[in-house]
Design an enzyme around this catalytic site. Structure first.
Site, PDB file in Angstrom:
ATOM      1  N   PHE A 217     -20.971 -45.431 -15.127  1.00 53.16           N
ATOM      2  CA  PHE A 217     -21.875 -44.263 -15.663  1.00 53.16           C
ATOM      3  C   PHE A 217     -22.205 -44.458 -16.993  1.00 53.16           C
ATOM      4  O   PHE A 217     -21.654 -44.568 -17.801  1.00 53.16           O
ATOM      5  CB  PHE A 217     -21.124 -42.831 -15.699  1.00 53.16           C
ATOM      6  CG  PHE A 217     -20.844 -42.396 -14.113  1.00 53.16           C
ATOM      7  CD1 PHE A 217     -21.060 -43.280 -12.827  1.00 53.16           C
ATOM      8  CD2 PHE A 217     -19.981 -41.354 -13.867  1.00 53.16           C
ATOM      9  CE1 PHE A 217     -20.684 -42.957 -11.565  1.00 53.16           C
ATOM     10  CE2 PHE A 217     -19.598 -40.775 -12.454  1.00 53.16           C
ATOM     11  CZ  PHE A 217     -20.088 -41.653 -11.489  1.00 53.16           C
ATOM     12  N   GLU A 218     -23.928 -44.513 -17.027  1.00 54.06           N
ATOM     13  CA  GLU A 218     -24.372 -44.722 -18.283  1.00 54.06           C
ATOM     14  C   GLU A 218     -25.080 -43.795 -18.859  1.00 54.06           C
ATOM     15  O   GLU A 218     -25.828 -42.904 -18.207  1.00 54.06           O
ATOM     16  CB  GLU A 218     -25.078 -46.311 -18.445  1.00 54.06           C
ATOM     17  CG  GLU A 218     -24.094 -47.371 -17.830  1.00 54.06           C
ATOM     18  CD  GLU A 218     -24.992 -48.602 -17.950  1.00 54.06           C
ATOM     19  OE1 GLU A 218     -25.808 -49.012 -18.815  1.00 54.06           O
ATOM     20  OE2 GLU A 218     -24.550 -49.778 -17.380  1.00 54.06           O
TER      21      GLU A 218
END
Length: 424
Positions: A217-218
């Site tokens: 998850f960025e």
């Protein structure tokens, strides 16, 4: 194995004769386009019968005999591997090379974006012995938190299990092809959506034959920092003995309000997950000025900070199997495999330089009168990075991504390390 730097005027026949290695072996091991293709500064990796070299940092109380015993080596061999080393004046913090028949354990993970099934399976077959885990990059989730498969991956998962490489379901906060801060924030903030995401990830993991999950998850909104920990805690609890692997952006200090790294509480994440991979790539990033992919001084700073927060036996750093070709003075960037970057230098006839500080190769060329600078990785820069893994006793490394040819990397890994195998 030996590293030979090609000098001006050298040819492969001369190098082959010097080292007693067949030209076709050199071509294959280094991914060369032909036996006639060389350029000055090119680093060639050549097979030999010498034991692996271990990078070792001198500690208080160390002496040559003690180090030799630790590595099942001999003082004379250590001195031969370190010309000029005075065995009576070892300095704390000094790094030496220790030849040893022992191979260090390394936990590795290769990322694979499904494309051509035949090509993906061929890649997996060729390097399965160098992988502990395979992260199949094929999943995202809806705004209500339901995970879904973006690309068919059943053949890859089946082959990975057959080859005893543990497949992990890699899920990202993608909308289309882009990371979405809004999607991550919306789902992590809402307890119901978080629960949906946990349940749907676990269901897909088990239904599709995965041995665990890799989270990427960025651009998580910094305000969701604690919610991300709550999500990971619930996910690990539901996964049980299945692996929870998490990827985080690299940082050298904690800046909780930063939009890129702020949501990553290294200590909190490290306490929950089985493995945490710091994405030590893209120091030189697409659209930015020409810079190394992962210069050694920066990489070591990231490792040192990470180890103040994370157990080293849970910590992986990332290795790039790519480089960037940038048009100077613009934001134009083209990604290419390390092998393609090397062979492009050969094709355009430009010498390859090696930056002594960054410990990384680069070159420039001028197609159509425009200056391009290419930074990439080669056997020299990979060795520097593997040495840091040994010095800091890290769990291992990840590779983005394994469909990109990097024959020197796989040959070095095969020769020098015992890749951990894990059954789930």
């Amino acid at each position: 194995m030996a590293v030979h730097i090609v000098a001006a005027g050298e040819n492969l026949w001369k190098i082959s004769t010097k080292y007693g290695v067949a030209t076709q072996t050199i071509v294959a091991l280094n991914g060369l386009p032909s036996s006639n293709a060389l350029t000055p500064g090119l680093a060639l990796y050549l097979p030999d019968h010498l034991p692996p070299l271990h990078a070792y940092r001198i500690k208080a109380g160390d002496h040559i005999w003690k180090i030799a015993k630790q590595f099942n080596s001999h003082p004379a061999d250590i001195l031969a591997a370190n010309p000029g080393l005075n065995p009576t004046q070892l300095l704390i913090g000094q790094i030496i090379n220790v030849p040893s028949p022992m191979k260090s354990d390394l936990t590795t993970l290769g990322f694979l974006v499904p494309s051509s099934v035949a090509a993906n399976l061929a890649t997996l077959n060729s390097i399965a012995g160098q992988l502990t885990y395979l992260a199949v990059v094929a999943y995202s989730f809806t705004k209500e938190g339901y995970a879904f498969n973006m690309v068919e991956d059943s053949a890859i998962v089946a082959k990975s299990n057959q080859l005893k490489v543990v497949p992990l379901m890699m899920i990202r906060n993608l909308v289309g092809t882009d990371f979405s801060a809004e999607l991550a924030g919306r789902v992590l903030e809402n307890p119901t959506y978080r629960a949906n995401l946990v349940a749907s990830i676990v269901n897909l993991t088990k239904q599709r034959g995965f041995g665990g999950v890799s989270i990427d998850f960025e651009f998580i909104p910094p305000a969701r920092r604690n919610d991300f920990i709550l999500f990971l805690t619930a996910l690990k609890r539901s996964l049980g003995q299945l692996i929870l692997h998490v990827n985080v952006h690299a940082k050298t200090a904690d800046i909780p309000t930063n939009r890129i790294i702020g949501a990553y509480d290294y200590a909190g994440i490290g306490n929950v997950v089985d493995l945490i991979a710091v994405m030590t790539m893209d120091y030189g990033y697409p659209g930015g000025p020409p810079d190394p992919i992962a210069p050694i001084p920066w990489l070591e700073q990231v490792i040192q900070y990470s180890l103040t927060q994370i157990n080293p036996r849970k910590l992986q750093i990332a290795l790039a199997l790519y480089g960037y070709d940038k048009v100077v003075g613009t934001n134009q960037t083209r990604a290419l495999s390390v092998n393609a970057a090397q062979n492009q230098a050969i094709a355009v006839g430009e010498p390859i330089e090696f930056d002594a500080t960054a410990k990384a190769p680069w070159y420039r060329y001028w197609p159509g009168g425009k200056e391009h600078i290419v930074w990439f990785e080669d056997i020299r820069s990979y060795i520097e990075k593997y040495n840091l893994m040994g010095i800091y006793r890290l769990a291992g490394t990840t590779f983005w991504q394994i469909s990109l040819p990097a024959p020197q990397n796989w040959a070095y890994l095969r020769k020098n390390f015992n890749v951990v195998r894990r059954m789930v």
